[in-house]
Each structure stands twice: as C-alpha cells, then as structure tokens.
Design a protein around this motif. Structure first.
Motif, PDB file in Angstrom:
ATOM      1  N   GLN A   1       5.601  13.520   3.854  1.00  0.00           N
ATOM      2  CA  GLN A   1       4.356  13.864   4.555  1.00  0.00           C
ATOM      3  C   GLN A   1       3.190  13.112   3.925  1.00  0.00           C
ATOM      4  O   GLN A   1       2.988  13.187   2.725  1.00  0.00           O
ATOM      5  CB  GLN A   1       4.113  15.376   4.454  1.00  0.00           C
ATOM      6  N   ARG A   2       2.440  12.424   4.742  1.00  0.00           N
ATOM      7  CA  ARG A   2       1.229  11.751   4.257  1.00  0.00           C
ATOM      8  C   ARG A   2       0.114  12.784   4.141  1.00  0.00           C
ATOM      9  O   ARG A   2      -0.076  13.625   5.015  1.00  0.00           O
ATOM     10  CB  ARG A   2       0.815  10.637   5.210  1.00  0.00           C
ATOM     11  N   ALA A   3      -0.638  12.712   3.043  1.00  0.00           N
ATOM     12  CA  ALA A   3      -1.686  13.703   2.770  1.00  0.00           C
ATOM     13  C   ALA A   3      -2.822  13.617   3.789  1.00  0.00           C
ATOM     14  O   ALA A   3      -3.331  14.630   4.242  1.00  0.00           O
ATOM     15  CB  ALA A   3      -2.230  13.519   1.363  1.00  0.00           C
ATOM     16  N   ALA A   4      -3.230  12.416   4.145  1.00  0.00           N
ATOM     17  CA  ALA A   4      -4.363  12.268   5.069  1.00  0.00           C
ATOM     18  C   ALA A   4      -4.139  11.071   5.984  1.00  0.00           C
ATOM     19  O   ALA A   4      -3.759  10.001   5.533  1.00  0.00           O
ATOM     20  CB  ALA A   4      -5.657  12.081   4.283  1.00  0.00           C
ATOM     21  N   GLY A   5      -4.361  11.275   7.256  1.00  0.00           N
ATOM     22  CA  GLY A   5      -4.267  10.185   8.227  1.00  0.00           C
ATOM     23  C   GLY A   5      -2.852   9.944   8.707  1.00  0.00           C
ATOM     24  O   GLY A   5      -1.879  10.383   8.109  1.00  0.00           O
TER      25      GLY A   5
ATOM     26  N   GLU B   1       0.849  -1.195   0.000  1.00  0.00           N
ATOM     27  CA  GLU B   1       0.000   0.000   0.000  1.00  0.00           C
ATOM     28  C   GLU B   1       0.885   1.246   0.000  1.00  0.00           C
ATOM     29  O   GLU B   1       1.765   1.400   0.842  1.00  0.00           O
ATOM     30  CB  GLU B   1      -0.899   0.014   1.232  1.00  0.00           C
ATOM     31  N   VAL B   2       0.646   2.147  -0.936  1.00  0.00           N
ATOM     32  CA  VAL B   2       1.427   3.386  -1.014  1.00  0.00           C
ATOM     33  C   VAL B   2       0.952   4.337   0.080  1.00  0.00           C
ATOM     34  O   VAL B   2      -0.216   4.699   0.141  1.00  0.00           O
ATOM     35  CB  VAL B   2       1.294   4.053  -2.399  1.00  0.00           C
ATOM     36  N   LEU B   3       1.880   4.737   0.940  1.00  0.00           N
ATOM     37  CA  LEU B   3       1.586   5.671   2.027  1.00  0.00           C
ATOM     38  C   LEU B   3       1.931   7.099   1.631  1.00  0.00           C
ATOM     39  O   LEU B   3       1.198   8.027   1.928  1.00  0.00           O
ATOM     40  CB  LEU B   3       2.366   5.286   3.284  1.00  0.00           C
ATOM     41  N   VAL B   4       3.081   7.263   0.991  1.00  0.00           N
ATOM     42  CA  VAL B   4       3.560   8.578   0.559  1.00  0.00           C
ATOM     43  C   VAL B   4       4.306   8.389  -0.761  1.00  0.00           C
ATOM     44  O   VAL B   4       5.119   7.476  -0.885  1.00  0.00           O
ATOM     45  CB  VAL B   4       4.537   9.197   1.585  1.00  0.00           C
ATOM     46  N   ALA B   5       4.022   9.258  -1.708  1.00  0.00           N
ATOM     47  CA  ALA B   5       4.797   9.323  -2.952  1.00  0.00           C
ATOM     48  C   ALA B   5       5.153  10.784  -3.154  1.00  0.00           C
ATOM     49  O   ALA B   5       4.271  11.637  -3.206  1.00  0.00           O
ATOM     50  CB  ALA B   5       3.997   8.781  -4.126  1.00  0.00           C
TER      51      ALA B   5
END
Length: 91
Positions: free
Chosen positions: A60-64, A37-41
C-alpha cells in the motif's frame, strides 16, 4: 518468483511463489519506479513462503496513486539476500 496483481486504491498485491525445496522468508519488499523512486517499502513480519507454495502480500502506498509503467520489486530475505523482479504497474 514474484509478480504484481491489482488491489484496491493505491495498492498492489505481490504474488510470490517458492519453487524451491526450502522455505523462503521475506523480511522487506520495496517497489520502485524504473528510475529508482521508492513507491512502497514494507517490512514483512512472518513472511514465510513454504516450498511449492504461493503467497500474496499487499503493498500500500502511503499517499497518492501508484504510477503506471515499468517498475522493480525487490524482496529482501532473512539471510540478507535480495531478489529483484521486473514488474509492470497497470491501471
């Protein structure tokens, strides 16, 4: 070589060290869970790491929040090559 460090909120810091004799230029970093699962790109602009230098990049993760546990950090270079590092997401 890259490892992860802690940052604020839903972010981590990728700490990358160039142990070679030529520059390295990261153009993209992708953080995924062990299951893929991609968490951050993140596209990296000016991601040069000079020989014998260590540089950090915030992811930085966009959400959650980021989950805990094993993960992989893929670093794509300007020549299209990719290095994948086994990392661990901690509290």
């Amino acid at each position: 070589m890259c490892s992860l460090g802690k940052a604020e909120g839903a972010a981590v810091v990728a700490n990358c060290e160039n142990r070679g004799q030529a520059y390295a230029q990261a153009v993209k970093m992708t953080l995924t869970t062990a299951s893929g699962e991609v968490l951050v790109a993140r596209d990296i602009s000016g991601g040069y790491v000079l020989p014998q230098v260590r540089r950090s990049f915030e992811l930085q993760r966009a959400a959650g929040a980021l989950p805990r546990g094993p993960a992989q950090l893929a670093v794509t270079q300007d020549d299209g090559s990719k290095q994948v590092f086994d990392v661990r997401l901690a509290d």
